[in-house]
Design a protein around this motif. Structure first.
Motif, PDB file in Angstrom:
ATOM      1  N   PHE A 216       0.827  -1.208   0.000  1.00  0.00           N
ATOM      2  CA  PHE A 216       0.000   0.000   0.000  1.00  0.00           C
ATOM      3  C   PHE A 216       0.865   1.264   0.000  1.00  0.00           C
ATOM      4  N   ILE A 217       1.856   1.321   0.871  1.00  0.00           N
ATOM      5  CA  ILE A 217       2.667   2.534   0.964  1.00  0.00           C
ATOM      6  C   ILE A 217       3.640   2.654  -0.203  1.00  0.00           C
ATOM      7  N   VAL A 218       4.145   1.522  -0.725  1.00  0.00           N
ATOM      8  CA  VAL A 218       5.068   1.580  -1.869  1.00  0.00           C
ATOM      9  C   VAL A 218       4.350   2.131  -3.094  1.00  0.00           C
ATOM     10  N   ARG A 219       3.095   1.774  -3.285  1.00  0.00           N
ATOM     11  CA  ARG A 219       2.349   2.314  -4.420  1.00  0.00           C
ATOM     12  C   ARG A 219       2.236   3.835  -4.305  1.00  0.00           C
ATOM     13  N   ALA A 222       5.730   5.343  -4.999  1.00  0.00           N
ATOM     14  CA  ALA A 222       6.120   5.276  -6.410  1.00  0.00           C
ATOM     15  C   ALA A 222       5.375   6.310  -7.242  1.00  0.00           C
ATOM     16  N   ALA A 223       4.135   6.605  -6.870  1.00  0.00           N
ATOM     17  CA  ALA A 223       3.338   7.586  -7.619  1.00  0.00           C
ATOM     18  C   ALA A 223       3.427   8.987  -7.024  1.00  0.00           C
ATOM     19  N   SER A 224       4.222   9.148  -5.959  1.00  0.00           N
ATOM     20  CA  SER A 224       4.323  10.446  -5.259  1.00  0.00           C
ATOM     21  C   SER A 224       2.939  10.950  -4.859  1.00  0.00           C
ATOM     22  N   ASP A 225       2.123  10.020  -4.371  1.00  0.00           N
ATOM     23  CA  ASP A 225       0.743  10.327  -3.997  1.00  0.00           C
ATOM     24  C   ASP A 225       0.699  10.785  -2.543  1.00  0.00           C
ATOM     25  N   THR A 226       0.270  12.000  -2.325  1.00  0.00           N
ATOM     26  CA  THR A 226       0.129  12.544  -0.967  1.00  0.00           C
ATOM     27  C   THR A 226      -1.311  12.946  -0.675  1.00  0.00           C
ATOM     28  N   SER A 227      -2.239  12.345  -1.416  1.00  0.00           N
ATOM     29  CA  SER A 227      -3.648  12.685  -1.208  1.00  0.00           C
ATOM     30  C   SER A 227      -4.090  12.269   0.187  1.00  0.00           C
ATOM     31  N   GLY A 228      -4.926  13.115   0.804  1.00  0.00           N
ATOM     32  CA  GLY A 228      -5.446  12.837   2.131  1.00  0.00           C
ATOM     33  C   GLY A 228      -4.525  13.231   3.255  1.00  0.00           C
ATOM     34  N   VAL A 229      -3.377  13.806   2.930  1.00  0.00           N
ATOM     35  CA  VAL A 229      -2.423  14.220   3.959  1.00  0.00           C
ATOM     36  C   VAL A 229      -2.624  15.717   4.215  1.00  0.00           C
ATOM     37  N   PRO A 230      -2.948  16.124   5.457  1.00  0.00           N
ATOM     38  CA  PRO A 230      -3.178  17.561   5.714  1.00  0.00           C
ATOM     39  C   PRO A 230      -1.929  18.411   5.568  1.00  0.00           C
ATOM     40  N   ALA A 234       4.461  15.091   4.278  1.00  0.00           N
ATOM     41  CA  ALA A 234       4.290  13.692   4.678  1.00  0.00           C
ATOM     42  C   ALA A 234       3.774  12.881   3.498  1.00  0.00           C
ATOM     43  N   ASP A 235       3.967  11.582   3.581  1.00  0.00           N
ATOM     44  CA  ASP A 235       3.507  10.667   2.526  1.00  0.00           C
ATOM     45  C   ASP A 235       2.180  10.005   2.868  1.00  0.00           C
ATOM     46  N   VAL A 236       1.880   9.856   4.150  1.00  0.00           N
ATOM     47  CA  VAL A 236       0.700   9.115   4.573  1.00  0.00           C
ATOM     48  C   VAL A 236       0.342   9.538   5.989  1.00  0.00           C
ATOM     49  N   THR A 237      -0.902   9.309   6.380  1.00  0.00           N
ATOM     50  CA  THR A 237      -1.324   9.591   7.754  1.00  0.00           C
ATOM     51  C   THR A 237      -1.358   8.297   8.556  1.00  0.00           C
ATOM     52  N   ASP A 238      -1.601   8.419   9.835  1.00  0.00           N
ATOM     53  CA  ASP A 238      -1.676   7.245  10.710  1.00  0.00           C
ATOM     54  C   ASP A 238      -3.115   6.887  11.046  1.00  0.00           C
ATOM     55  N   THR A 239      -4.074   7.281  10.204  1.00  0.00           N
ATOM     56  CA  THR A 239      -5.489   7.046  10.469  1.00  0.00           C
ATOM     57  C   THR A 239      -6.058   6.029   9.482  1.00  0.00           C
ATOM     58  N   VAL A 240      -7.353   5.734   9.658  1.00  0.00           N
ATOM     59  CA  VAL A 240      -8.026   4.782   8.782  1.00  0.00           C
ATOM     60  C   VAL A 240      -8.172   5.321   7.365  1.00  0.00           C
ATOM     61  N   SER A 241      -7.919   6.606   7.168  1.00  0.00           N
ATOM     62  CA  SER A 241      -7.957   7.146   5.806  1.00  0.00           C
ATOM     63  C   SER A 241      -6.901   6.480   4.931  1.00  0.00           C
ATOM     64  N   HIS A 242      -5.824   6.054   5.531  1.00  0.00           N
ATOM     65  CA  HIS A 242      -4.764   5.334   4.812  1.00  0.00           C
ATOM     66  C   HIS A 242      -4.531   3.986   5.501  1.00  0.00           C
ATOM     67  N   GLN A 243      -3.625   3.970   6.474  1.00  0.00           N
ATOM     68  CA  GLN A 243      -3.385   2.774   7.290  1.00  0.00           C
ATOM     69  C   GLN A 243      -3.144   3.225   8.729  1.00  0.00           C
ATOM     70  N   VAL A 244      -3.778   2.532   9.651  1.00  0.00           N
ATOM     71  CA  VAL A 244      -3.570   2.864  11.056  1.00  0.00           C
ATOM     72  C   VAL A 244      -2.135   2.505  11.420  1.00  0.00           C
TER      73      VAL A 244
END
Length: 455
Positions: A216-219, A222-230, A234-244
């Motif tokens: 999940f995080i490698v994808r 690789a795509a430089s996807d930071t959607s959903g990050v306030p 950062a690359d990802v959040t620690d919530t259910v929006s991405h992965q706890v």
């Protein structure tokens, strides 16, 4: 007609001048003496006195009358001696010889097939030898000896050195503190598995969860996807929006304090044994979605998110029903509460009269509600689940007065891997690879660090 029997008696030692007796007579059975004159056997005289027929042909003994025999008695000088015992011995030897010849003939007949087979085998062995036998003009050429022993030595191949890539880094936005944590990829995976899956699950289920979390995080990386990050750093959040996610140091301290040392060691083993492994489809990391509990089936991606994904297809998951403690749950709501959450004003009068103010229109391949009608308005199953806060989009209801009892089956959106289903497969002896290939159709596996080396 009776057979005539002739009896011949010959004196053993005849002497000249002996009187005629019955021993010299020849009698014929069945014939009277008056009809046939007495006959005597006249011996052949010696070679110097007996007569020969013209041409030197020897004459055989003949039968002569008795009166003629008397006249020639005095002229006989020799009578051959015939030993009856000797005659019998000669006859017996001839019979034995004849019998042996017959026995030898039968034995040789038995050996004829074996001799024929032996001859054929000998020919089968000799013909190839004759064909490949070198001709006199084709003398074997000697193999020249190598002049330089160093040049003829086979070079020893150099062992291939495995290519290593630097471990990627992950920036995690911590929603509780509003800060960003930068840590290695495998540490991030450890924090996700600890927060997303119960530590009591089997090792292979934990390994499958580690590979899914890493994919999940490698994808996203690789795509430089930071959607959903306030925050943009950062690359990802620690919530259910991405992965706890829970920081690994905090997990270790909490679990040791709770006496879960073995669980911590098992978690580290799961991450270590699945290190750097991700799921791929056509060479790219997949969207490795997962959820808690299925209703017995997973869901097609297009029935939940509207877009078809080839590796996120509905499959059966029968393990959840018997293992998951929250497989079936019932909640009670007021009618007014349901209408309020769905932004509906009131129930139409016609729906109130026939009692069909909630009705299912269609279901998905995963046996969840695809579309339903509530108070005359049409909603999708995932939309109703989200608005009402239900555990699953497969549910049934029963209305009692102003109250509605809603029973759900499973927990989560239903797309991808069921965590309780993965644990059920692990209990049956399936490996992490087999678990992932069951829930994600047609996938392969790749190396995370290699995929992110060019980033």
């Amino acid at each position: 007609m009776k057979e005539a029997r002739v009896q011949v008696k010959v004196p053993l030692v005849p002497r000249p001048g002996m009187q005629e007796s019955e021993e010299n007579t020849v009698s014929v059975s069945g014939v009277g003496k008056d009809k046939l004159p007495p006959m005597h056997l006249r011996s052949v005289p010696p070679p110097d006195t007996r007569s020969s027929s013209p041409g030197g042909i020897k004459t055989e003994p003949e039968l002569v009358p008795a009166n003629e025999l008397e006249r020639t008695t005095t002229e006989r000088t020799h009578v051959p001696v015939i030993e009856l015992d000797q005659f019998r011995r000669v006859k017996h030897r001839r019979m034995r010889t004849f019998g042996r010849r017959r026995r030898w003939g039968r034995s040789s007949t038995r050996w004829q097939p074996a001799a024929a087979v032996s001859a054929l085998l000998a020919m089968a062995l000799l013909i190839p030898v004759i064909l490949v036998w070198p001709r006199s003009d084709e003398s074997a050429k000697p193999i020249p000896a190598p002049t330089d022993a160093v040049n003829t030595r086979t070079p020893v191949p150099t062992p291939a050195v495995p290519v290593t890539y630097p471990e990627p880094k992950v920036r995690v936005f911590l929603a509780a503190t509003g800060t960003t944590m930068n840590l290695p990829l495998e540490d991030y995976v450890t924090g996700v598995v600890a927060a997303e899956m119960p530590a009591e699950f089997r090792l292979e289920a934990l390994k499958a969860q580690a590979i899914a979390a890493r994919t999940f995080i490698v994808r996203r990386l690789a795509a430089s996807d930071t959607s959903g990050v306030p925050a943009g750093a950062a690359d990802v959040t620690d919530t259910v929006s991405h992965q706890v996610f829970t920081p690994p140091d905090q997990v270790r301290a909490d679990w040791i304090r709770l006496g879960k040392v073995k669980e911590w060691e098992k978690l580290q083993q799961a991450v270590r044994e699945s290190k750097d492994t991700v799921m791929t489809y056509q060479g790219k990391a997949i969207t490795a979605s997962f959820f808690s509990t299925s209703n017995g089936y997973t869901e097609n991606a297009e029935d939940v998110w509207g877009n078809a994904v080839p590796y996120l297809q509905s499959v059966d998951s029968p393990w959840d029903k018997n293992l998951a403690p929250g497989f079936k749950q019932t909640v009670t709501m007021k009618r007014s509460e349901i209408l309020q959450k769905l932004n509906l004003d009131a129930i139409p009068v016609t729906s109130q009269k026939n009692g069909s103010w909630m009705e299912v229109l269609s279901t998905t391949k995963g046996h969840r509600i695809k579309e339903m009608q509530i108070a005359g308005e049409t909603f999708s199953g995932p939309e109703v689940r989200k608005q009402l806060g239900l555990r699953s989009s497969q549910f049934s209801w029963r209305t009692t007065g102003d109250e509605v009892q809603i029973t759900t089956y499973g927990y989560g959106h239903g797309v991808g891997m069921s965590q309780w289903g993965a644990n059920g497969m692990a209990q049956e002896g399936h490996t992490a690879t087999q678990i992932l290939k069951h829930y994600y159709t047609g996938i392969s596996f790749g190396q995370a660090s290699k995929m992110l080396a060019s980033k």
